[in-house]
Design an enzyme around this catalytic site. Sequence first.
Site, PDB file in Angstrom:
ATOM      1  N   LYS A 280       0.861  -1.189   0.000  1.00  0.00           N
ATOM      2  CA  LYS A 280       0.000   0.000   0.000  1.00  0.00           C
ATOM      3  C   LYS A 280       0.904   1.249   0.000  1.00  0.00           C
ATOM      4  O   LYS A 280       1.891   1.300   0.714  1.00  0.00           O
ATOM      5  CB  LYS A 280      -0.900  -0.009   1.238  1.00  0.00           C
ATOM      6  CG  LYS A 280      -2.128   0.869   1.125  1.00  0.00           C
ATOM      7  CD  LYS A 280      -3.188   0.484   2.164  1.00  0.00           C
ATOM      8  CE  LYS A 280      -4.460   1.295   1.997  1.00  0.00           C
ATOM      9  NZ  LYS A 280      -5.528   0.849   2.928  1.00  0.00           N
ATOM     10  N   GLU A 366     -19.280  -4.851  10.871  1.00  0.00           N
ATOM     11  CA  GLU A 366     -20.215  -4.050  11.657  1.00  0.00           C
ATOM     12  C   GLU A 366     -21.281  -4.914  12.332  1.00  0.00           C
ATOM     13  O   GLU A 366     -21.655  -4.659  13.482  1.00  0.00           O
ATOM     14  CB  GLU A 366     -20.894  -3.003  10.763  1.00  0.00           C
ATOM     15  CG  GLU A 366     -19.985  -1.841  10.352  1.00  0.00           C
ATOM     16  CD  GLU A 366     -19.077  -2.180   9.185  1.00  0.00           C
ATOM     17  OE1 GLU A 366     -19.224  -3.269   8.613  1.00  0.00           O
ATOM     18  OE2 GLU A 366     -18.203  -1.363   8.857  1.00  0.00           O
ATOM     19  N   ARG A 394     -25.006  -1.219   8.002  1.00  0.00           N
ATOM     20  CA  ARG A 394     -24.599  -2.626   7.808  1.00  0.00           C
ATOM     21  C   ARG A 394     -24.965  -3.464   9.049  1.00  0.00           C
ATOM     22  O   ARG A 394     -25.069  -4.683   8.968  1.00  0.00           O
ATOM     23  CB  ARG A 394     -23.093  -2.684   7.524  1.00  0.00           C
ATOM     24  CG  ARG A 394     -22.489  -4.003   7.139  1.00  0.00           C
ATOM     25  CD  ARG A 394     -22.984  -4.619   5.855  1.00  0.00           C
ATOM     26  NE  ARG A 394     -22.676  -3.967   4.615  1.00  0.00           N
ATOM     27  CZ  ARG A 394     -21.533  -4.099   3.937  1.00  0.00           C
ATOM     28  NH1 ARG A 394     -20.528  -4.777   4.466  1.00  0.00           N
ATOM     29  NH2 ARG A 394     -21.358  -3.513   2.765  1.00  0.00           N
TER      30      ARG A 394
HETATM   31  C1  LIG Z   1     -18.995  -1.526   5.389  1.00  0.00           C
HETATM   32  C2  LIG Z   1     -17.764  -0.662   5.416  1.00  0.00           C
HETATM   33  N1  LIG Z   1     -17.087  -0.535   6.562  1.00  0.00           N
HETATM   34  C3  LIG Z   1     -15.988   0.235   6.621  1.00  0.00           C
HETATM   35  C4  LIG Z   1     -15.548   0.915   5.510  1.00  0.00           C
HETATM   36  C5  LIG Z   1     -14.353   1.846   5.605  1.00  0.00           C
HETATM   37  N2  LIG Z   1     -13.237   1.350   4.780  1.00  0.00           N
HETATM   38  C6  LIG Z   1     -13.015   1.780   3.553  1.00  0.00           C
HETATM   39  S1  LIG Z   1     -11.689   1.077   2.844  1.00  0.00           S
HETATM   40  C7  LIG Z   1     -11.384   0.184   4.259  1.00  0.00           C
HETATM   41  C8  LIG Z   1     -10.223  -0.718   4.336  1.00  0.00           C
HETATM   42  C9  LIG Z   1     -10.246  -1.663   3.184  1.00  0.00           C
HETATM   43  O1  LIG Z   1      -9.103  -2.476   3.272  1.00  0.00           O
HETATM   44  P1  LIG Z   1      -8.750  -3.377   2.022  1.00  0.00           P
HETATM   45  O2  LIG Z   1      -9.973  -4.042   1.543  1.00  0.00           O
HETATM   46  O3  LIG Z   1      -7.631  -4.229   2.430  1.00  0.00           O
HETATM   47  O4  LIG Z   1      -8.315  -2.335   0.899  1.00  0.00           O
HETATM   48  P2  LIG Z   1      -6.959  -1.495   0.796  1.00  0.00           P
HETATM   49  O5  LIG Z   1      -7.317  -0.088   1.217  1.00  0.00           O
HETATM   50  O6  LIG Z   1      -5.957  -2.122   1.699  1.00  0.00           O
HETATM   51  O7  LIG Z   1      -6.570  -1.562  -0.641  1.00  0.00           O
HETATM   52  C10 LIG Z   1     -12.333   0.447   5.214  1.00  0.00           C
HETATM   53  C11 LIG Z   1     -12.357  -0.154   6.577  1.00  0.00           C
HETATM   54  C12 LIG Z   1     -16.296   0.765   4.325  1.00  0.00           C
HETATM   55  N3  LIG Z   1     -15.952   1.432   3.190  1.00  0.00           N
HETATM   56  N4  LIG Z   1     -17.378  -0.026   4.301  1.00  0.00           N
HETATM   57 MG   LIG Z   2      -5.679  -4.058   2.329  1.00  0.00          MG
END
Ligand SMILES: Cc1ncc(C[n+]2csc(CCOP(=O)(O)OP(=O)(O)O)c2C)c(N)n1
Ligand SMILES: [Mg+2]
Length: 630
Positions: A280, A366, A394
Amino acid sequence: MNIYSIDEPAFLKDLNEKELVQLASDVREFLIESCAVTGGHIGANLGVVELTIALHKYFDSPSDKLIFDVGHQAYIHKILTGRSADFATLRQYKGLCGFPKMRESEHDVWEAGHSSTSLSAAMGFAKARDIKGEKNHVVPIIGDGALTGGMALEALNHIGSDKTNMTIILNDNEMSIAPNVGALHNMLGRMRTNTQYNKFKHGAEEFIERLPQVGTTLRDLADRFKDSTKYMFVDGIFFEELGIKYIGPVDGHNFEDLGAAIKTSKEYDGPVIIHVITKKGKGYHPAEHDKLGIWHGLGPYKIETGEVLGTKKTESWSAFMSNTVLDRAHKDESIVAMTPAMPVGSKLTKFQNELPERFFDTGIAEQHAVTMAAGMAAAGMKPYLAIYSTFLQRGYDQLLHDVDRQNLDVLLGIDRSGLVGADGETHQGVFDLSFIAPLPNITLMMPRDEKEAEMMIDLSFSTPGPMAIRYPRGNVHGIDMNEDRGPLEIGTWEVLREGTDAALVSYGPTLQTVMEAADKLSAEGIEVKVINARFIKPLDNAMLDTLGESGVPVFVIEEAMLTGGLGSMISSYMHDKMYTNKMQRLGIDNEYIEHGDVNLLLRDIGITAENIAGRTKQLTGETHEKNTNR
Ligand SMILES: Cc1ncc(C[n+]2csc(CCOP(=O)(O)OP(=O)(O)O)c2C)c(N)n1
Ligand SMILES: [Mg+2]
Ligand SMILES: CC(=O)[C@@H](O)[C@H](O)COP(=O)(O)O
């Protein structure tokens, strides 16, 4: 390469390895420079530059369906599909959306913003394809964080049993927003490092292939031996046990490795998951070495130093709420804090550092978080669950079925309530009133400032039953916290200004705009009462009865959906009590509010001092005349 010259991804088919590497470098440079001005999810996107280029090289979007989970990491996808010129307007009013958007491009086959939906959507696309007899590829791209979302596991369970043809790209960078958590994350860690199993497996498969055709016994034995040995190397190939062929770990920054894995997956009959390892923030030092999740997504920054621009003078609402709860937790051992994967956004890292044994990050889960909080409360603890309004959606059944129905002592800190701005329609915190209002037991409140917020936190921890304090994205006012405002009683509103021509009712940050409107009206001789409806539920029936008996026109203004909002609740109350007050409501009327500067969005809704004053004049026309003629 001139990034602005790209209009379709087809050109990628002819690029060789060297040209692909150069393109990746040019795209990275463009992203770093562009997001330095606009802000955005720069860290997540820098990690998927090669991956996204490879996907568009080896698949044929839009006939092959690229389905981005969350979608915050789709900037390169947008660049490769002809939208580079729009990046100057990224996440701005009427500008480029920060997530896939169907109306922007035929390549955006699925929209998101909330996590963990891509696999279920992919299953839908794949089954529709099979029913229609089509042959396109379906390619969900899901991160290791999103994989911790329950929906993703529900979908894997179905995909594996149904043996549905698709190529799942698991983008594993070990990060959610903050460092990723959970058993799946730990298992992926073992898979990331177990290259020897894959070499062994590959060798065993070659050996079996060379076995003489002496019937199936010998080969079956050898196959079973290969499969039984896999547990010697890793904690079981979780995916293969579900019926999903596992390919990986693959270097997500190496075009040759990515190409080989994708080609293999395309030839395989059944579901495949390619475990792609990425970094990342790759290619930009501050983002690449970000351990806290600050560079996951942020505002404008200085490229040379990584300094994030526009730091505010007062603390954020999230920090105020979390630090106040932390202060109380130091005095009350029954208080615990929880977050579904948002320790950074909800500013709970201080709590995590000071009281680690009473802090819980459930991952993007959630539903689990809400019911775990209920379980904590049932066992005598006082859980504080910080959760964005939009993500609480959610966990709604869990809020209803587990928390409210059992009348448990859970305190919800509903963060990002109201318009959030740049994240747009998937993130606006404007539905929670409508889905919380019908719940019989919960108290729902919104403070007008941090002093009232502190009073609400103390009231919540000393009152049995479910409590919810909603607060906005942004910063507190920076007021004197020593002001004595007297006791705060549940269901009591506060009169901020007296007046007899009308009653303007609102809550939270909107009150400031309403007070400005009252000043404008006063300058024209119209005196309105302004009421802080800090308890959205229960209503202040006594104050409503007083308004009802006086017959004064009532105007409710709120940064929330009209349907099911405070205005609806008050209108119903006045109607049921057969009061005849003229009523008006101002709020979000049956539409999704897109991304943009909050002030511009509020202007479009009509939540401005000018419009509120104008609407009030219309409402009080006769009343004011009558009053002035007394
Ligand atoms: C239901 C929900 N909960 C929390 C979030 C907040 N959120 C957005 S991106 C993320 C992390 C995602 O991690 P990953 O899937 O590993 O993607 P990366 O950013 O590492 O590429 C979170 C917690 C969201 N978008 N939707
Ligand atoms: Mg990730
Ligand atoms: C994509 C996503 O859901 C999160 O990154 C979200 O954008 C965070 O919002 P805040 O910036 O308000 O914390």
